[in-house]
Write an enzyme that holds these catalytic residues in place. Structure first.
Site, short mmCIF file in Angstrom:
data_model
loop_
_atom_site.label_atom_id
_atom_site.label_comp_id
_atom_site.label_asym_id
_atom_site.label_seq_id
_atom_site.Cartn_x
_atom_site.Cartn_y
_atom_site.Cartn_z
CG ASP A 1 -17.14 7.68 2.87
OD1 ASP A 1 -18.33 7.78 3.22
OD2 ASP A 1 -16.37 6.79 3.27
CB SER B 1 -21.86 3.80 8.34
OG SER B 1 -22.63 4.93 8.07
CG HIS C 1 -20.54 5.31 3.51
ND1 HIS C 1 -19.63 5.89 4.38
CD2 HIS C 1 -21.56 4.86 4.30
CE1 HIS C 1 -20.08 5.80 5.62
NE2 HIS C 1 -21.23 5.18 5.59
#
Length: 296
Positions: free
Chosen positions: A245, A107, A272
């Site tokens: 996601d 991320s 995610h």
């Protein structure tokens, strides 16, 4: 399994680190350095990646980014820039002698890793970009599209508090969790270390860099975009994302297609956090990639 902890000096502060396994051990496996997401989160939600140290003695290194977790927590808004965290990554590598090294970013951590790679560092063997972001404006556009799929009453709560500037209200925070449960982690219930990590989040750091929410970028990174520079990344790269996601295919595809030779694996049962939602599959994909790189 040997586990050691310590601190890296960084700009007058201390960055906490943990090594699972033995750096420079007899097996000579290239270590894996994990750069977690956020911004403003400790590393704990990715602690399951320590199992990768079981793969033939490969050391796995974690650290808490400055301001978070066990690292020092200065109250200095001038520190909350991407340049700070890219420099911190370099300091961790230098102090621990991580050369060569594999990098795994998740991320926001992929943004830090990409900036590090674009600086042309030496000694990086490969990179794994999980739930990657190369364009904050594109990410925001997709996050707003996902937000529009939430129940109407949840959207109304979010919109009302954002308009009033009361995003610290418990009702707003609860509505935000509804978004996270759809596109961040779909496990029910969440593992306790995710709950604790969210509770320990530094919202001032998140706000300074990102904004008030995933779909409302007001921080320093709101215009951040390295899409046009991805072709400069000249090492093996594995890109991963989940079917559900928050980093949707529209967000991930420019990364996978922009980095020459990058491999993209989509986890069909994950949002995610594929490393938590599909841990065995994620481990197999990552270890397979690293083993293939080292066999060449």
């Amino acid at each position: 399994m040997t586990v050691i902890e310590g601190y890296v000096p960084f700009r007058g502060h201390r960055t906490w680190y943990q090594v699972v396994g033995e750096l420079g051990g007899p097996d000579g496996r290239v270590p894996l350095l994990v750069v977690n997401g956020g911004p403003g989160l400790p590393h704990d939600y990715l602690q399951d990646l320590a199992v990768l140290a079981d793969d033939g003695g490969r050391p796995v290194v974690f650290y808490d980014q400055l301001g978070c977790g066990r690292s020092d927590r200065p109250d200095d808004p001038a520190l909350w820039t991407i340049d700070t965290y890219v420099a911190e990554l370099g300091a961790v590598r230098e102090t621990l002698g991580l050369d060569p090294v594999h990098l795994l970013g998740h991320s926001w951590g992929t943004q830090v890793v990409l900036e590090h790679l674009l600086g042309k560092p030496t000694g990086v063997t490969s990179a794994i970009l999980s739930g990657p972001i190369a364009s904050a404006p594109l990410y925001q556009a997709e996050a707003r599209r996902l937000k529009a799929e939430l129940p109407a009453d949840v959207q109304q709560t979010l919109d009302r508090h954002e308009a009033a500037g009361t995003t610290d209200d418990p009702a707003y925070q609860g509505a935000t969790i509804a978004y996270y449960r759809q596109w961040m982690c779909r496990l029910d219930p969440w593992p306790e270390y995710i709950v604790q990590g969210m509770a320990d989040m530094r919202h001032d750091i998140y706000g300074a860099l990102w904004g008030t929410a995933e779909w409302n970028l007001t921080g320093a990174l709101k215009d951040w975009d390295v899409t046009d520079r991805l072709g400069e990344v000249d090492l093996p790269v594995l890109v991963t994302s989940g079917r559900y996601d928050v980093c949707t295919p529209a967000v991930v595809r420019p990364v996978a297609e922009g980095i020459p030779g990058a491999e993209w694996v989509l986890f069909e049962k994950s949002a995610h956090l594929a490393s938590i939602e599909e841990p065995e599959h994620y481990r197999q994909v990552v270890t397979g990639f690293l083993s293939e790189i080292e066999a060449d």
